[in-house]
Motif scaffolding. Sequence first.
Motif, short mmCIF file in Angstrom:
data_model
loop_
_atom_site.label_atom_id
_atom_site.label_comp_id
_atom_site.label_asym_id
_atom_site.label_seq_id
_atom_site.Cartn_x
_atom_site.Cartn_y
_atom_site.Cartn_z
N ALA A 18 0.84 -1.21 0.00
CA ALA A 18 0.00 0.00 0.00
C ALA A 18 0.87 1.25 0.00
N LYS A 19 1.96 1.21 0.75
CA LYS A 19 2.87 2.35 0.78
C LYS A 19 3.52 2.55 -0.59
N GLU A 20 3.90 1.44 -1.22
CA GLU A 20 4.53 1.54 -2.54
C GLU A 20 3.55 2.07 -3.58
N LEU A 21 2.29 1.63 -3.47
CA LEU A 21 1.27 2.12 -4.40
C LEU A 21 1.06 3.62 -4.21
N ALA A 22 1.04 4.05 -2.96
CA ALA A 22 0.88 5.48 -2.69
C ALA A 22 2.06 6.27 -3.24
N ALA A 23 3.26 5.71 -3.09
CA ALA A 23 4.45 6.39 -3.59
C ALA A 23 4.46 6.46 -5.11
N LEU A 24 3.76 5.53 -5.76
CA LEU A 24 3.72 5.50 -7.21
C LEU A 24 2.76 6.53 -7.80
N GLN A 25 1.85 7.06 -7.00
CA GLN A 25 0.82 7.94 -7.51
C GLN A 25 1.35 9.15 -8.28
N PRO A 26 2.40 9.82 -7.79
CA PRO A 26 2.93 10.94 -8.59
C PRO A 26 3.40 10.50 -9.97
N GLU A 27 4.02 9.32 -10.05
CA GLU A 27 4.45 8.80 -11.34
C GLU A 27 3.26 8.49 -12.23
N VAL A 28 2.21 7.92 -11.63
CA VAL A 28 1.00 7.60 -12.39
C VAL A 28 0.39 8.87 -12.96
N GLU A 29 0.29 9.91 -12.14
CA GLU A 29 -0.31 11.16 -12.60
C GLU A 29 0.56 11.83 -13.66
N ALA A 30 1.87 11.78 -13.48
CA ALA A 30 2.78 12.39 -14.46
C ALA A 30 2.68 11.67 -15.81
N LEU A 31 2.64 10.34 -15.76
CA LEU A 31 2.55 9.58 -17.00
C LEU A 31 1.20 9.79 -17.68
N ARG A 32 0.16 9.90 -16.87
CA ARG A 32 -1.18 10.17 -17.42
C ARG A 32 -1.20 11.54 -18.10
N ALA A 33 -0.54 12.53 -17.49
CA ALA A 33 -0.47 13.86 -18.08
C ALA A 33 0.27 13.82 -19.42
N ARG A 34 1.35 13.03 -19.47
CA ARG A 34 2.10 12.89 -20.73
C ARG A 34 1.23 12.23 -21.79
N TRP A 35 0.45 11.22 -21.37
CA TRP A 35 -0.42 10.52 -22.33
C TRP A 35 -1.48 11.47 -22.87
N ILE A 36 -2.07 12.28 -22.01
CA ILE A 36 -3.09 13.24 -22.44
C ILE A 36 -2.49 14.24 -23.42
N ALA A 37 -1.30 14.74 -23.10
CA ALA A 37 -0.64 15.70 -23.98
C ALA A 37 -0.31 15.08 -25.33
N ALA A 38 0.23 13.85 -25.31
CA ALA A 38 0.59 13.18 -26.56
C ALA A 38 -0.65 12.86 -27.39
N THR A 39 -1.72 12.47 -26.73
CA THR A 39 -2.97 12.18 -27.44
C THR A 39 -3.52 13.45 -28.07
N GLY A 40 -3.47 14.55 -27.33
CA GLY A 40 -3.96 15.83 -27.87
C GLY A 40 -3.16 16.29 -29.08
N GLU A 41 -1.83 16.16 -28.99
CA GLU A 41 -0.98 16.56 -30.12
C GLU A 41 -1.28 15.72 -31.35
N LEU A 42 -1.46 14.42 -31.14
CA LEU A 42 -1.73 13.53 -32.28
C LEU A 42 -3.09 13.84 -32.90
N GLU A 43 -4.07 14.09 -32.07
CA GLU A 43 -5.40 14.43 -32.59
C GLU A 43 -5.34 15.72 -33.40
N ASP A 44 -4.61 16.71 -32.90
CA ASP A 44 -4.47 17.98 -33.62
C ASP A 44 -3.77 17.77 -34.96
N ALA A 45 -2.71 16.94 -34.95
CA ALA A 45 -1.96 16.69 -36.19
C ALA A 45 -2.83 15.94 -37.20
N ARG A 46 -3.60 14.97 -36.73
CA ARG A 46 -4.49 14.22 -37.63
C ARG A 46 -5.56 15.13 -38.20
#
Length: 244
Positions: free
Chosen positions: A34-62
């Motif tokens: 549980a502690k490790e999962l909690a510690a992972l949350q910032p990484e999860v949110e950061a990676l999710r933000a990168r995914w959203i940004a990359a998805t948005g860029e690709l949609e705009d380019a398409r």
Amino acid sequence: MKASPADQNELLRLQAADTRLAQLAHAASSLPQAKELAALQPEVEALRARWIAATGELEDARAELGRVESDVKLVEARVARDNERVQHTASVKDVQALEAELASLAKRQSDLEEIELTVMQRVEDLEKALAAVDAERAEQDERIAALEAARDEEAGKLNAQREALATDRATIAGALPADLIELYERQRARYGLGAAALVRGVSMGSNVKLTESDLSEIRRAAADDVVLCPDSGAILVRGEDSGL
């Protein structure tokens, strides 16, 4: 208060059960997974933000590519129309105008096709970037799933122990006098410990050797008298090794 020595002695079993239940509850609330999962949350949110940004860029380019492709088709249609009109007009003036327009359209088509290739390359690059982020997320999801499974398995084991121990505790408490249980629970709520053994003059509730004055007072008490530890406030359970 009076209680038989046997009943008082059972309080030690009750306290042992309560101590272990508290330990199990603490273990359940502080699982390493549980502690490790909690510690992972910032990484999860950061990676999710990168995914959203990359998805948005690709949609705009398409979307941009779609607009360019539409413009190319429009130019191609106009070229085909003008070529047909050239074939069917007898007016030199009209032919000259159409040929001038066709030259302009050819330049426009060439420019658009160059832009189209550039945008297609950007789309391809963005698709690769998004695929890389997707791969990272998949790897992260696997790690999280493994941690959650391990956490749930460990929590299940702890809960099973707690349930079994809670049943044993209820059996012990149910066999003791109500007033004795009431005192035990009151002292445990106040001081964190309901009962403790007296071993060779040392209270196991405080791990401190009692003074001679306190020991003398305890010696004067009858075997069925319920006495309290002067230091910890717990019910002091006497036995053969109490050092009295």
